[in-house]
Design an enzyme around this catalytic site. Structure first.
Site, PDB file in Angstrom:
ATOM      1  N   ARG A 104      39.673   1.663  13.258  1.00 16.91           N
ATOM      2  CA  ARG A 104      39.760   1.696  14.725  1.00 16.91           C
ATOM      3  C   ARG A 104      39.707   3.150  15.149  1.00 16.91           C
ATOM      4  O   ARG A 104      40.569   3.954  14.765  1.00 16.91           O
ATOM      5  CB  ARG A 104      41.065   1.053  15.215  1.00 16.91           C
ATOM      6  CG  ARG A 104      41.353   1.355  16.677  1.00 16.91           C
ATOM      7  CD  ARG A 104      42.482   0.543  17.256  1.00 16.91           C
ATOM      8  NE  ARG A 104      42.081  -0.843  17.441  1.00 16.91           N
ATOM      9  CZ  ARG A 104      42.751  -1.729  18.166  1.00 16.91           C
ATOM     10  NH1 ARG A 104      43.859  -1.382  18.793  1.00 16.91           N
ATOM     11  NH2 ARG A 104      42.327  -2.970  18.276  1.00 16.91           N
ATOM     12  N   HIS A 131      34.265  -4.084  20.476  1.00 16.11           N
ATOM     13  CA  HIS A 131      35.447  -4.656  19.801  1.00 16.11           C
ATOM     14  C   HIS A 131      35.012  -5.989  19.183  1.00 16.11           C
ATOM     15  O   HIS A 131      35.448  -7.066  19.587  1.00 16.11           O
ATOM     16  CB  HIS A 131      36.578  -4.844  20.817  1.00 16.11           C
ATOM     17  CG  HIS A 131      37.928  -5.070  20.194  1.00 16.11           C
ATOM     18  ND1 HIS A 131      38.139  -5.084  18.829  1.00 16.11           N
ATOM     19  CD2 HIS A 131      39.148  -5.297  20.767  1.00 16.11           C
ATOM     20  CE1 HIS A 131      39.428  -5.297  18.592  1.00 16.11           C
ATOM     21  NE2 HIS A 131      40.048  -5.436  19.742  1.00 16.11           N
ATOM     22  N   GLN A 134      37.430  -8.823  17.875  1.00 17.30           N
ATOM     23  CA  GLN A 134      38.101  -9.589  18.923  1.00 17.30           C
ATOM     24  C   GLN A 134      37.211 -10.729  19.420  1.00 17.30           C
ATOM     25  O   GLN A 134      37.665 -11.870  19.584  1.00 17.30           O
ATOM     26  CB  GLN A 134      38.457  -8.663  20.098  1.00 17.30           C
ATOM     27  CG  GLN A 134      39.168  -9.386  21.217  1.00 17.30           C
ATOM     28  CD  GLN A 134      40.569  -9.830  20.833  1.00 17.30           C
ATOM     29  OE1 GLN A 134      41.373  -9.026  20.399  1.00 17.30           O
ATOM     30  NE2 GLN A 134      40.866 -11.122  20.982  1.00 17.30           N
ATOM     31  N   ASP A 242      40.228  -8.122  30.719  1.00 14.96           N
ATOM     32  CA  ASP A 242      40.802  -7.098  29.840  1.00 14.96           C
ATOM     33  C   ASP A 242      41.470  -6.062  30.752  1.00 14.96           C
ATOM     34  O   ASP A 242      41.248  -6.053  31.979  1.00 14.96           O
ATOM     35  CB  ASP A 242      39.666  -6.466  28.998  1.00 14.96           C
ATOM     36  CG  ASP A 242      40.161  -5.450  27.983  1.00 14.96           C
ATOM     37  OD1 ASP A 242      41.372  -5.434  27.678  1.00 14.96           O
ATOM     38  OD2 ASP A 242      39.322  -4.665  27.477  1.00 14.96           O
ATOM     39  N   CYS A 283      42.219 -10.350  25.477  1.00 14.00           N
ATOM     40  CA  CYS A 283      42.402  -9.828  24.114  1.00 14.00           C
ATOM     41  C   CYS A 283      43.818  -9.329  23.886  1.00 14.00           C
ATOM     42  O   CYS A 283      44.259  -9.237  22.754  1.00 14.00           O
ATOM     43  CB  CYS A 283      41.376  -8.732  23.842  1.00 14.00           C
ATOM     44  SG  CYS A 283      41.511  -7.301  24.919  1.00 14.00           S
ATOM     45  N   ARG A 311      42.670 -13.846  15.437  1.00 12.70           N
ATOM     46  CA  ARG A 311      42.290 -12.551  14.843  1.00 12.70           C
ATOM     47  C   ARG A 311      42.462 -12.639  13.331  1.00 12.70           C
ATOM     48  O   ARG A 311      41.643 -12.142  12.563  1.00 12.70           O
ATOM     49  CB  ARG A 311      43.173 -11.423  15.409  1.00 12.70           C
ATOM     50  CG  ARG A 311      42.962 -11.116  16.890  1.00 12.70           C
ATOM     51  CD  ARG A 311      41.579 -10.571  17.167  1.00 12.70           C
ATOM     52  NE  ARG A 311      41.299  -9.356  16.415  1.00 12.70           N
ATOM     53  CZ  ARG A 311      41.691  -8.121  16.763  1.00 12.70           C
ATOM     54  NH1 ARG A 311      42.358  -7.930  17.882  1.00 12.70           N
ATOM     55  NH2 ARG A 311      41.378  -7.070  16.026  1.00 12.70           N
TER      56      ARG A 311
HETATM   57  N1  NVA Z   1      39.532  -2.439  26.218  1.00  9.30           N
HETATM   58  C1  NVA Z   1      40.829  -2.325  25.560  1.00  9.30           C
HETATM   59  C2  NVA Z   1      40.953  -3.324  24.475  1.00  9.30           C
HETATM   60  C3  NVA Z   1      42.307  -3.307  23.789  1.00  9.30           C
HETATM   61  C4  NVA Z   1      42.398  -4.280  22.669  1.00  9.30           C
HETATM   62  C5  NVA Z   1      40.988  -0.920  25.010  1.00  9.30           C
HETATM   63  O1  NVA Z   1      40.049  -0.405  24.408  1.00  9.30           O
HETATM   64  O2  NVA Z   1      42.049  -0.345  25.201  1.00  9.30           O
HETATM   65  N1   CP Z   2      43.482  -7.088  21.044  1.00  9.51           N
HETATM   66  C1   CP Z   2      43.770  -6.069  20.225  1.00  9.51           C
HETATM   67  O1   CP Z   2      42.918  -5.477  19.569  1.00  9.51           O
HETATM   68  O2   CP Z   2      45.085  -5.776  20.196  1.00  9.51           O
HETATM   69  P1   CP Z   2      45.737  -4.491  19.516  1.00  9.51           P
HETATM   70  O3   CP Z   2      45.300  -3.295  20.305  1.00  9.51           O
HETATM   71  O4   CP Z   2      47.216  -4.729  19.618  1.00  9.51           O
HETATM   72  O5   CP Z   2      45.273  -4.395  18.109  1.00  9.51           O
END
Ligand code: NVA
Ligand code: CP
Length: 330
Positions: A104, A131, A134, A242, A283, A311
């Protein structure tokens, strides 16, 4: 088609057939947590975080363990990556010790660089642009929920996955973020029609929309980007949103974004315009009272915790699929 040899850096790295196979496998893992022991040995999987996480961290740690392996959880701040060691050298070290690298991070170019130098599968666990884990989980959730709720008879998991083809998912909010981009590619690949409903100034990357359209032509899905909230939600099978401010974005943008996105908020009145059997997805983490009201996310149509659970199942399926592909090719 954006194919890489055996990595999952964006949703369309899997062909529609491969994507369906992974979804099917995810449903098997839902039925039996120990359906496969891919990493028995134990073999290790590196899971690296440059951004915060709850679900991704827990689901990869638990998932690798259930596959019989050892999850090597790496906080990038404590690794040499954060001191400037190159991605290339990191890949060349890790590929000798682990079977898969899950990362990540911020830039999509960085996961591409890792993949370029790794003979082992690299999985994108969220970048600024995509992502894909997800959305894989969301579509597995849809197959599962649809098989439970639709009243139709499904003989096996293949049929349950086929059952989502022709459904429509609408995503409202930041059309330019990672979730919007992954919904475009993932849904098109799975044969699910996708509508991105967002302010014009927060529209998805045009190239990604075109890529999704190209895939959709083959899978029979439809791709729509609009700022018309009512038309966008009309008759949809899934309503998703989101956070309005994603990780890595400048906090100073928050009030401007709140003003822009307010009319895209998911309310009870809005979700009532979708199909009456529609489900709500997010998500997570969610900001109640911002992108979604409490009555929706905690209401009867919400499947957000099934989605979080998937997930685990979807990523186990993905890791098994990519690892098996890799070992077959060697
Ligand atoms: N769009 C959000 C998704 C979090 C799982 C982010 O990147 O923070
Ligand atoms: N939805 C998701 O990726 O959650 P986290 O940021 O908690 O991993």
């Amino acid at each position: 088609m954006n194919r890489t040899r055996h990595h999952f850096l964006r949703d369309d790295n899997l062909s529609p057939e491969e994507y369906a196979q992974v979804l099917e496998l995810a449903l098997h893992f839902k039925d039996d947590l120990f359906y496969r022991r891919t990493f028995a040995g134990p073999r290790s999987v590196a899971v690296i975080f440059d951004k915060n996480s709850t679900r991704t961290r827990a689901s990869f740690a638990a998932g690798v363990t259930q596959l019989g392996g050892y999850p090597l959880m790496v906080e990038s701040t404590t690794s040499q990556l954060s001191r400037g060691e190159s991605i290339c050298d990191t890949a060349r070290v890790l590929e000798r010790m682990v079977e898969t690298i899950v990362w990540r991070t911020f830039q999509q170019a960085d996961v591409l660089e890792m993949a370029k130098h790794s003979s082992k599968p690299v999985i994108n666990a969220l970048t600024d642009e995509f992502h894909p884990c997800q959305v894989l989980a969301d579509l597995a959730t849809l197959a599962y929920v649809n098989s439970k709720k639709s009243g139709q008879e499904f003989k096996n998991n293949k049929q349950k996955v086929a059952g989502i083809r022709g459904k429509t998912l609408v995503y409202l909010g930041d059309g330019a973020n990672n979730m919007a981009h992954s919904y475009l590619l993932g849904c098109a690949t799975a044969g699910v029609s996708v509508r991105i409903v967002c302010p014009k100034s927060y529209s998805p990357n045009l190239q990604i929309v075109q890529d999704a359209e190209e895939i959709a032509q083959k899978t029979g899905a439809q791709v729509i980007v609009t700022d018309d909230v009512n038309a966008g939600v009309e008759g949809a099978d899934v309503v998703a949103t989101d956070a309005w401010l994603s990780m890595g974005m400048d906090k100073s943008e928050e009030s401007e974004r709140t003003d822009e996105f307010r009319r895209f908020q998911i309310t009870e009145e809005l979700i009532a315009q979708a199909d009456e059997a529609a489900v709500f997805m997010h998500c997570l983490p969610a900001y109640r009272g911002k992108e979604v009201l409490e009555g929706v996310i905690d209401g009867p149509q919400s499947v957000v915790f099934e989605e979080a659970e998937f997930r685990l199942h979807a990523q186990k399926a993905l890791m098994d699929y990519l690892y098996t592909q890799t070992t077959c090719k060697v």
